[in-house]
Design a protein around this motif. Structure first.
Motif, short mmCIF file in Angstrom:
data_model
loop_
_atom_site.label_atom_id
_atom_site.label_comp_id
_atom_site.label_asym_id
_atom_site.label_seq_id
_atom_site.Cartn_x
_atom_site.Cartn_y
_atom_site.Cartn_z
N GLY A 302 0.81 -1.20 0.00
CA GLY A 302 0.00 0.00 0.00
C GLY A 302 0.84 1.25 0.00
N VAL A 303 0.30 2.30 0.59
CA VAL A 303 0.96 3.61 0.59
C VAL A 303 2.32 3.55 1.27
N ALA A 376 1.85 10.53 -3.05
CA ALA A 376 0.94 9.93 -2.07
C ALA A 376 -0.04 10.92 -1.46
N THR A 377 0.02 12.19 -1.84
CA THR A 377 -0.87 13.19 -1.26
C THR A 377 -2.33 12.79 -1.46
N LYS A 379 -3.78 10.14 -0.24
CA LYS A 379 -4.00 8.71 -0.09
C LYS A 379 -4.23 8.34 1.38
N THR A 380 -4.83 7.17 1.61
CA THR A 380 -5.27 6.77 2.94
C THR A 380 -4.41 5.64 3.50
N LEU A 408 -1.82 13.13 4.11
CA LEU A 408 -2.36 11.77 4.06
C LEU A 408 -3.68 11.71 4.80
N LYS A 409 -4.51 10.75 4.44
CA LYS A 409 -5.75 10.49 5.15
C LYS A 409 -5.58 9.24 6.02
N ASP A 434 -2.48 -1.03 7.14
CA ASP A 434 -1.14 -0.58 6.77
C ASP A 434 -0.18 -0.70 7.94
#
Length: 542
Positions: A302-303, A376-377, A379-380, A408-409, A434
Motif C-alpha cells: 500500500g501507501v 501519495a498526497t 491517499k489513505t 495523508l488520510k 497498513d
C-alpha cells in the motif's frame, strides 16, 4: 503485548569492528550509557507481607512457557518458573537452574545445579530439561519458540544432571534465549499427565520457582504462594501470596494503586504517572527499558510500501508529545529501533554507535516534500488500534495528526483491548491494515532480539517480506560471532541501516516503570522482570 512465535529465520558479512569502526574507536565521553541514571533494581525488602495484588495490562492467557504471549504471561511465568540460565537486572547473563560451558563453537553443555527440585519435591533431571527444550520445536504443540533452535542439531541427556546441545553452526544468540521463556524447565511427568490442560485454567503447571501456583480463575487472577521448600537456601521470599490481575483500565489501575487495593504494577504508558508520583502512597521507579514503542508496518503493497512515505510519516510524528502525554516523561527520543536499555553485552561499542546516530526528530516541511515526491498526497493509510489501552490510543492520535499534517488520510480499525494481540498473531486480523502501534520487545538484553523479528526474511513480525540484504547479512554474521564487541558492532550496523529503511517506525523508547505501594521494595526495576524472578526480594522496607 507481543507474541514471540517461530520468530526469526536467521541469517553472513564481514568481521566486526570494520563494519562499525566508529563504534569501536569511540572516545570515552561518547560511550557513556544512554540509560545512565536509571536503576535496574530496588533495595531488597526485609519484612514479610501477607499478600500483594499485582496488576497487568490484561488477563493472563496461558501459563505454558512455550506460548509466549506478552506482558501478563511473562510477569506470571517469571514469578513462578525458572530458566536454565538467568538474566541479571542489568541484562548480563548468569547461571540459573544450570551452568553452561562451551567445549567448542558448536557444542553447549548444560550442567544442572545440585539439589534443584520442582514444587512437588521431585528432583529436576536432564530428562526434564530435554523434554522442556524439545517442546519448543514440537509442531503438534505449536509453540512460540521453534526459531530459537533452528541451528540445533541435537539435544541429548548425557547423564542424570547434564545435557549437551550440538549445533549445526555457531549460535551466540542461543545462550541468551535459554535465559528466557524457551529455557524454562517444567516437570516432564506432570506435563504429560496434564496433556492439553497444561498451563490452562483447567489444569496446572509444575515449575521450580520461589513462588508456586495456587489457583487461576479467569477474570479473578493468577494466585501464587510462597514455596516453603524452595531449592535455593539463599533466597527467602517475604510475600505470602501474590495475585496477578488484569487491569486494562487506567482509571481502575490508578484508583487501585492510590487506595492500596493494588500494590504493584509494571506500567506500560501510564498517563496518570505524575499523579501517582505525587500521591504519597505510590513509589515510582524508572529503570532501563528493553521495549520499544513502534509503528509496525504490516503491508508494503500500500501507501507505506514507498520508503519516502515511511520516512515522511516518521518525520511528521510528534515524538516529544508522545513522551509528555502518554509516558509522562518516562521514555526517550529514539535513534534506533531497539531500546538502548538492551545493551547487555558489548556496552561501550553499542553506546558509542548509538550516541553517534541521529535522534529521530520532527520536520513537517521535509515530510510534506517526501509525500509529494512519492505521489501519495490524499491517499489513505489504515491503522489498527484500540481506545481501551492508553498507550496505543495515544500513539494512534499522534499518527493521525502526523499523517493529516503531511497530506495523508487516516482510517482506523479499533478493537477491544483483549483482542489487540490479534493484530500481532492473526493474518486475518491484519488484512487491510497498513500498520498498528505496539510496545514490543525481545527475549533478552540484545538489540538484535527485537530487530530480527522485524527485518529478517521469515521473521515473526516481518509481515510483508521486507528484505534488505545488508541488514540480513549483518545480523547473520552477528549470530555467529563469538566476540561480544564484534557482535555488537555488527548489530549496530544493522540498526543504523534499519533506521534508514523503517520497516517499523520507532516512536519512543520507554523506560521500565515500576509502581510500588508505599513501604514495598525489592522488585526488579529493569525489563529483566519479564524473564527472571522479579519478586524474590520483594517485601516491606526496613
Amino acid at each position: 503485548m507481543s507474541r514471540k512465535s517461530n520468530r526469526w529465520i536467521v541469517v553472513a558479512v564481514t568481521a566486526a569492528c570494520a563494519v562499525a569502526a566508529a563504534a569501536c574507536s569511540r572516545a570515552a565521553p561518547e560511550a557513556v550509557s544512554p540509560v545512565s541514571g536509571l536503576a535496574a533494581i530496588t533495595p531488597p525488602g526485609v519484612r514479610p507481607v501477607s499478600s500483594v495484588v499485582w496488576a497487568t495490562n490484561r488477563d493472563v492467557i496461558s501459563l505454558d512457557p512455550i506460548f509466549g504471549l506478552g506482558y501478563p504471561e511473562y510477569t506470571a511465568e517469571s514469578l513462578m518458573c525458572e530458566s536454565l540460565l538467568r538474566q541479571a537486572p542489568d541484562g548480563s547473563l548468569e547461571p540459573g537452574l544450570a551452568t553452561v560451558s562451551n567445549p567448542s563453537p558448536t557444542r553447549l553443555v548444560l550442567t544442572l545445579r545440585p539439589g534443584v527440585r520442582f514444587w512437588d519435591g521431585h528432583s529436576v533431571t536432564s530428562a526434564d530439561v530435554v523434554y522442556s527444550l524439545d517442546r519448543n520445536t514440537n509442531q503438534t504443540l505449536g509453540g512460540s519458540y521453534g526459531w530459537v533452535f533452528n541451528r540445533v542439531a541435537s539435544i541429548t541427556a548425557t547423564s542424570q544432571d547434564q545435557v549437551a546441545i550440538t549445533l549445526k553452526q555457531p549460535d551466540y544468540w542461543l545462550e541468551n534465549e535459554l535465559s528466557s521463556a524457551p529455557g524454562i524447565v517444567i516437570e516432564k511427568s506432570f506435563a504429560e499427565k496434564q496433556g492439553k490442560n497444561y498451563g490452562t485454567p483447567a489444569g496446572s503447571i509444575m515449575c521450580t520457582g520461589a513462588y508456586m501456583l495456587k489457583s487461576w480463575t479467569p477474570g479473578v487472577g493468577v494466585v501464587a504462594v510462597r514455596n516453603p521448600h524452595y531449592w535455593n537456601p539463599s533466597v527467602h521470599p517475604l510475600v505470602g501470596q501474590i495475585t496477578i490481575k488484569g487491569v486494562p483500565s487506567i482509571a481502575s489501575l490508578t484508583a487501585g494503586l492510590l487506595t492500596g487495593a493494588i500494590q504493584g504494577d509494571y506500567g506500560v504508558g501510564v498517563p496518570t504517572l505524575n499523579q501517582l508520583r505525587h500521591s504519597g502512597t505510590v513509589r515510582v521507579y524508572l529503570g532501563p527499558g528493553w521495549s520499544s514503542d513502534v509503528f509496525v508496518v504490516t503491508s508494503l503493497k500500500g501507501v507505506l510500501g514507498d520508503v519516502r512515505v515511511r520516512r515522511a510519516l516518521s518525520l511528521a510524528l510528534n515524538r516529544q508529545g508522545i513522551i509528555n502525554s502518554v509516558y509522562q516523561g518516562a521514555a526517550q527520543l529514539p535513534r534506533w529501533l531497539s531500546n538502548p536499555g538492551t545493551f547487555g553485552y558489548g556496552t561501550p561499542v553499542f553506546a558509542g554507535a548509538y550516541n553517534s546516530s541521529p535522534v529521530l526528530t520532527q520536520n513537517i516541511a521535509e515530510a510534506r516534500k517526501l509525500v509529494k515526491q512519492a505521489g501519495a498526497t490524499g491517499k489513505t493509510i489504515t491503522i489498527g488500534t484500540t481506545s481501551q489501552l492508553a498507550v496505543y490510543a495515544g500513539d494512534t492520535a499522534a499518527y493521525e495528526a502526523a499523517a493529516q499534517a503531511i497530506g495523508l488520510k487516516v482510517a482506523l480499525r479499533s478493537v477491544p483491548a483483549q483482542n489487540y494481540i490479534d493484530f500481532i498473531v492473526s493474518p486475518k486480523a491484519r488484512a487491510g491494515l497498513d500498520g498498528f502501534p505496539v510496545v514490543d520487545y525481545g527475549d533478552d538484553a540484545d538489540p538484535a532480539d527485537l530487530l530480527a523479528q522485524a527485518v529478517l526474511p521469515g521473521g515473526l513480525q516481518n509481515y510483508d517480506n521486507f528484505n534488505d540484504p545488508a541488514i540480513t547479512a549483518a545480523l547473520e554474521q552477528a549470530r555467529s560471532m563469538s566476540n561480544p564487541d564484534q557482535r555488537a558492532a555488527l548489530v549496530a550496523r544493522a540498526e543504523r541501516l534499519t533506521a534508514q529503511q523503517l520497516p517499523w517506525i520507532p516512536d519512543v523508547q520507554p523506560d521500565t516503570v515500576l509502581l510500588l505501594g508505599k513501604g514495598l521494595t525489592g522488585a526488579i526495576s529493569s525489563s529483566a522482570y519479564l524473564y527472571s524472578p522479579w519478586a524474590n526480594s520483594l517485601g516491606r522496607a526496613g
